[in-house]
Scaffold this motif. Sequence first.
Motif, PDB file in Angstrom:
ATOM      1  N   HIS A 189     -20.342  -3.056  -3.785  1.00  0.00           N
ATOM      2  CA  HIS A 189     -19.945  -3.658  -2.738  1.00  0.00           C
ATOM      3  C   HIS A 189     -18.599  -4.399  -3.188  1.00  0.00           C
ATOM      4  CE1 HIS A 189     -20.014  -7.567  -0.098  1.00  0.00           C
ATOM      5  NE2 HIS A 189     -20.285  -6.532   0.865  1.00  0.00           N
ATOM      6  N   LYS A 190     -18.627  -4.921  -4.057  1.00  0.00           N
ATOM      7  CA  LYS A 190     -17.220  -5.891  -4.789  1.00  0.00           C
ATOM      8  C   LYS A 190     -16.211  -4.657  -4.917  1.00  0.00           C
ATOM      9  CE  LYS A 190     -19.556  -9.235  -7.345  1.00  0.00           C
ATOM     10  NZ  LYS A 190     -19.917  -9.932  -8.790  1.00  0.00           N
ATOM     11  N   ASP A 191     -16.397  -3.670  -5.345  1.00  0.00           N
ATOM     12  CA  ASP A 191     -15.425  -2.685  -5.452  1.00  0.00           C
ATOM     13  C   ASP A 191     -14.680  -2.166  -4.035  1.00  0.00           C
ATOM     14  OD1 ASP A 191     -14.438   0.162  -6.979  1.00  0.00           O
ATOM     15  OD2 ASP A 191     -15.028   0.617  -4.933  1.00  0.00           O
ATOM     16  N   GLN A 192     -15.618  -2.117  -2.998  1.00  0.00           N
ATOM     17  CA  GLN A 192     -15.311  -1.842  -1.534  1.00  0.00           C
ATOM     18  C   GLN A 192     -14.270  -3.055  -1.169  1.00  0.00           C
ATOM     19  OE1 GLN A 192     -18.842  -1.103   0.436  1.00  0.00           O
ATOM     20  NE2 GLN A 192     -19.197   0.883  -0.229  1.00  0.00           N
ATOM     21  N   HIS A 193     -14.716  -4.231  -1.425  1.00  0.00           N
ATOM     22  CA  HIS A 193     -14.009  -5.350  -0.945  1.00  0.00           C
ATOM     23  C   HIS A 193     -12.672  -5.364  -1.666  1.00  0.00           C
ATOM     24  CE1 HIS A 193     -13.341  -9.626   0.586  1.00  0.00           C
ATOM     25  NE2 HIS A 193     -13.048  -9.664  -0.805  1.00  0.00           N
ATOM     26  N   ILE A 194     -12.586  -5.066  -2.869  1.00  0.00           N
ATOM     27  CA  ILE A 194     -11.293  -5.340  -3.707  1.00  0.00           C
ATOM     28  C   ILE A 194     -10.367  -4.002  -3.364  1.00  0.00           C
ATOM     29  CG2 ILE A 194     -10.165  -5.060  -5.980  1.00  0.00           C
ATOM     30  CD1 ILE A 194     -12.946  -6.149  -7.173  1.00  0.00           C
ATOM     31  N   LYS A 195     -10.956  -2.751  -3.087  1.00  0.00           N
ATOM     32  CA  LYS A 195     -10.146  -1.856  -2.429  1.00  0.00           C
ATOM     33  C   LYS A 195      -9.548  -2.077  -1.207  1.00  0.00           C
ATOM     34  CE  LYS A 195     -12.151   1.839  -5.558  1.00  0.00           C
ATOM     35  NZ  LYS A 195     -12.784   3.052  -5.360  1.00  0.00           N
ATOM     36  N   ALA A 196     -10.344  -2.690  -0.109  1.00  0.00           N
ATOM     37  CA  ALA A 196      -9.787  -3.096   0.979  1.00  0.00           C
ATOM     38  C   ALA A 196      -8.607  -3.888   0.918  1.00  0.00           C
ATOM     39  CB  ALA A 196     -10.896  -3.573   1.940  1.00  0.00           C
ATOM     40  N   GLY A 197      -8.788  -4.857   0.016  1.00  0.00           N
ATOM     41  CA  GLY A 197      -7.683  -5.897  -0.448  1.00  0.00           C
ATOM     42  C   GLY A 197      -6.186  -5.154  -0.972  1.00  0.00           C
ATOM     43  N   LEU A 198      -6.642  -4.134  -1.733  1.00  0.00           N
ATOM     44  CA  LEU A 198      -5.640  -3.483  -2.330  1.00  0.00           C
ATOM     45  C   LEU A 198      -4.810  -2.574  -1.227  1.00  0.00           C
ATOM     46  CD1 LEU A 198      -4.149  -2.333  -4.776  1.00  0.00           C
ATOM     47  CD2 LEU A 198      -5.911  -0.699  -5.026  1.00  0.00           C
ATOM     48  N   ARG A 199      -5.564  -1.882  -0.432  1.00  0.00           N
ATOM     49  CA  ARG A 199      -4.960  -1.180   0.567  1.00  0.00           C
ATOM     50  C   ARG A 199      -3.969  -2.090   1.606  1.00  0.00           C
ATOM     51  NH1 ARG A 199     -10.195   1.512   0.742  1.00  0.00           N
ATOM     52  NH2 ARG A 199     -10.799   0.068   2.476  1.00  0.00           N
ATOM     53  N   GLN A 200      -4.510  -2.999   1.800  1.00  0.00           N
ATOM     54  CA  GLN A 200      -3.603  -3.904   2.726  1.00  0.00           C
ATOM     55  C   GLN A 200      -2.502  -4.565   2.044  1.00  0.00           C
ATOM     56  OE1 GLN A 200      -4.239  -4.765   6.102  1.00  0.00           O
ATOM     57  NE2 GLN A 200      -1.876  -5.370   5.806  1.00  0.00           N
ATOM     58  N   ALA A 201      -2.664  -4.754   0.758  1.00  0.00           N
ATOM     59  CA  ALA A 201      -1.569  -5.366  -0.045  1.00  0.00           C
ATOM     60  C   ALA A 201      -0.393  -4.264  -0.213  1.00  0.00           C
ATOM     61  CB  ALA A 201      -1.880  -5.584  -1.521  1.00  0.00           C
ATOM     62  N   LEU A 202      -0.874  -2.606  -0.372  1.00  0.00           N
ATOM     63  CA  LEU A 202       0.072  -1.642  -0.332  1.00  0.00           C
ATOM     64  C   LEU A 202       0.859  -1.227   0.818  1.00  0.00           C
ATOM     65  CD1 LEU A 202      -2.079   0.852  -2.543  1.00  0.00           C
ATOM     66  CD2 LEU A 202      -0.079  -0.184  -3.283  1.00  0.00           C
ATOM     67  N   LEU A 203      -0.023  -1.746   1.815  1.00  0.00           N
ATOM     68  CA  LEU A 203       0.769  -1.613   3.330  1.00  0.00           C
ATOM     69  C   LEU A 203       1.921  -2.506   3.269  1.00  0.00           C
ATOM     70  CD1 LEU A 203      -2.434  -0.735   5.485  1.00  0.00           C
ATOM     71  CD2 LEU A 203      -0.399   0.783   4.961  1.00  0.00           C
ATOM     72  N   ASP A 204       1.378  -3.840   2.929  1.00  0.00           N
ATOM     73  CA  ASP A 204       2.474  -5.003   3.106  1.00  0.00           C
ATOM     74  C   ASP A 204       3.556  -4.671   2.341  1.00  0.00           C
ATOM     75  OD1 ASP A 204       0.781  -6.221   4.750  1.00  0.00           O
ATOM     76  OD2 ASP A 204      -0.040  -7.463   3.126  1.00  0.00           O
ATOM     77  N   VAL A 205       3.599  -3.977   0.884  1.00  0.00           N
ATOM     78  CA  VAL A 205       4.587  -3.729   0.178  1.00  0.00           C
ATOM     79  C   VAL A 205       5.517  -2.773   0.789  1.00  0.00           C
ATOM     80  CG1 VAL A 205       4.987  -2.577  -2.302  1.00  0.00           C
ATOM     81  CG2 VAL A 205       3.522  -4.576  -2.041  1.00  0.00           C
ATOM     82  N   GLU A 206       4.660  -1.657   1.357  1.00  0.00           N
ATOM     83  CA  GLU A 206       5.578  -0.625   2.007  1.00  0.00           C
ATOM     84  C   GLU A 206       6.330  -1.019   3.114  1.00  0.00           C
ATOM     85  OE1 GLU A 206       7.311   2.782   2.196  1.00  0.00           O
ATOM     86  OE2 GLU A 206       5.870   2.368   0.837  1.00  0.00           O
ATOM     87  N   ALA A 207       5.681  -1.937   3.866  1.00  0.00           N
ATOM     88  CA  ALA A 207       6.514  -2.540   5.091  1.00  0.00           C
ATOM     89  C   ALA A 207       7.760  -3.225   4.718  1.00  0.00           C
ATOM     90  CB  ALA A 207       5.382  -3.555   5.969  1.00  0.00           C
ATOM     91  N   CYS A 208       7.634  -4.097   3.554  1.00  0.00           N
ATOM     92  CA  CYS A 208       8.738  -4.786   3.016  1.00  0.00           C
ATOM     93  C   CYS A 208      10.010  -4.009   2.592  1.00  0.00           C
ATOM     94  CB  CYS A 208       8.344  -5.642   1.944  1.00  0.00           C
ATOM     95  SG  CYS A 208       7.507  -7.320   2.175  1.00  0.00           S
ATOM     96  N   ARG A 209       9.535  -2.844   1.777  1.00  0.00           N
ATOM     97  CA  ARG A 209      10.351  -1.850   1.495  1.00  0.00           C
ATOM     98  C   ARG A 209      11.295  -1.128   2.505  1.00  0.00           C
ATOM     99  NH1 ARG A 209       6.562   0.804  -3.171  1.00  0.00           N
ATOM    100  NH2 ARG A 209       6.907  -0.890  -4.984  1.00  0.00           N
ATOM    101  N   VAL A 210      10.479  -1.115   3.558  1.00  0.00           N
ATOM    102  CA  VAL A 210      11.211  -0.421   4.820  1.00  0.00           C
ATOM    103  C   VAL A 210      12.272  -1.433   5.434  1.00  0.00           C
ATOM    104  CG1 VAL A 210      10.755   0.400   7.148  1.00  0.00           C
ATOM    105  CG2 VAL A 210       9.492   1.086   5.380  1.00  0.00           C
ATOM    106  N   ASP A 211      11.759  -2.621   5.501  1.00  0.00           N
ATOM    107  CA  ASP A 211      12.709  -3.726   6.090  1.00  0.00           C
ATOM    108  C   ASP A 211      13.920  -3.988   5.109  1.00  0.00           C
ATOM    109  OD1 ASP A 211      11.143  -4.162   8.320  1.00  0.00           O
ATOM    110  OD2 ASP A 211       9.937  -5.576   7.267  1.00  0.00           O
ATOM    111  N   ILE A 212      13.603  -3.947   3.845  1.00  0.00           N
ATOM    112  CA  ILE A 212      14.885  -4.108   2.809  1.00  0.00           C
ATOM    113  C   ILE A 212      15.694  -3.099   2.967  1.00  0.00           C
ATOM    114  CG2 ILE A 212      15.273  -3.895   0.429  1.00  0.00           C
ATOM    115  CD1 ILE A 212      12.695  -5.680  -0.039  1.00  0.00           C
ATOM    116  N   GLY A 213      15.163  -1.757   3.186  1.00  0.00           N
ATOM    117  CA  GLY A 213      16.337  -0.437   3.630  1.00  0.00           C
ATOM    118  C   GLY A 213      17.224  -0.645   4.734  1.00  0.00           C
ATOM    119  N   ARG A 214      16.648  -1.399   5.747  1.00  0.00           N
ATOM    120  CA  ARG A 214      17.302  -1.442   6.853  1.00  0.00           C
ATOM    121  C   ARG A 214      18.361  -2.393   6.809  1.00  0.00           C
ATOM    122  NH1 ARG A 214      12.145  -1.819  10.901  1.00  0.00           N
ATOM    123  NH2 ARG A 214      11.534   0.070  10.995  1.00  0.00           N
ATOM    124  N   GLY A 215      18.435  -3.420   5.361  1.00  0.00           N
ATOM    125  CA  GLY A 215      19.565  -4.210   5.299  1.00  0.00           C
ATOM    126  C   GLY A 215      19.426  -5.462   6.202  1.00  0.00           C
ATOM    127  N   GLY A 216      20.241  -6.497   6.291  1.00  0.00           N
ATOM    128  CA  GLY A 216      20.549  -7.500   7.018  1.00  0.00           C
ATOM    129  C   GLY A 216      20.069  -8.891   6.778  1.00  0.00           C
TER     130      GLY A 216
END
Length: 395
Positions: free
Chosen positions: A280-307
């Motif tokens: 159960h804890k593993d599932q909870h931590i992995k859910a948080g990890l997946r969301q954190a990875l999505l947030d990181v990827e979104a930031c990288r996309v925005d950085i690539g656009r500049g401005g």
Amino acid sequence: MQMVAVRYESRQGACPRNLRLRRAAMRYVLTHHFDPDFEQRRLRPKNREDGSVDQFDLGYVQNVAAGQLLAEWTPLAPGENAPDEAIVSENTAFPHGEGCKVDPDNPLRLLAAVNGHVARIDGRITVRETLAIGRDIDFHTGNIVALGDVIIGGDVRSGFTVMGRHVTVTGLVLAARVRAMGNVTCNGGIQGGGKATLRAGRSLRARFCENAVLHAAQNILIDGSAMHCRLFAGEKLAVKGRLAGGEAYCGEAVYVGEQLGGGGQSQTRILLGYDPERIHKDQHIKAGLRQALLDVEACRVDIGRGGEAAKECSALLAQGEQRVEAFRRQLKRLWESPAATRRFSSCRVIVPGRIGANVEISIGEAHSVIPEDTRDAVVRYQDGEIVVEHPALRK
């Protein structure tokens, strides 16, 4: 205390007969360290710090722990007046009933002898270990949080919480939360609506359960059927009727009396051999990890656009990467302990009845989809693989 005539004597002889000292009677006032006039029919919602009102928190019980101070006698100075309606007496015997004891170190203090709820009943201070509520848990009672046992005479309605040492619910548990340090018993069954969570520090028993999450450190017993639930049993899971849909995580063994799986297109997954709470804890931590990875990827996309957005996202990217690493460290620590796994060879799934479609069973790293219409079978682990044997129960 009566007037006392004191006679003094000395080595030279007795004092004169007319030499007497009179002492005034000492008076005491009884101070309660709980609300002695508490009445459940006068409950009111609690105010939050932000000024809003919590309709679910009415303060239904006055909890006390063993050893907690309940009342004490306080001496009044000569000529001092007691507060209005105070109990004043020359006798310091406490008006108390069950669950209380006089402090052995101070006879003027009354303590709770057990964990429970305190009230003044028929003029006596009483602590009872069992809280019996002969109605539904709803907006008339609010959430129930008790240190002793709790018996609910009706249903636990959606959105409400019941907590206690051992909890028994006579009616249904709907989309509610029930938690006990010991056992949870649901005589009427569980209709969770996808939102019910029940957790027992020992074992949990229910007439049936639907669309709910159940946790028990020891065993889970379902007298009827379990449909589309997530079940976490530290030791054993037994379903006398049908187990269909959802997931079951169990440390040792699963027993299903009539039918396992076969709930239309829904899958039934069983995993044995691991500590269910770690899963159960593993599932909870992995859910948080997946969301954190999505947030990181979104930031990288925005950085690539500049401005201007790129500048703001640079700081967010660093924070996101730190969160990702934190989640990965948590996962590593979670599975480092030797107690994280059990002996796979002792794990069993026992089905005297029928195994339907879409049933997946994993024991440790071994995984298998069980053929539909398998009957009277036991599924176990052998040499890194899942094996199916007959009959389910050997005489």
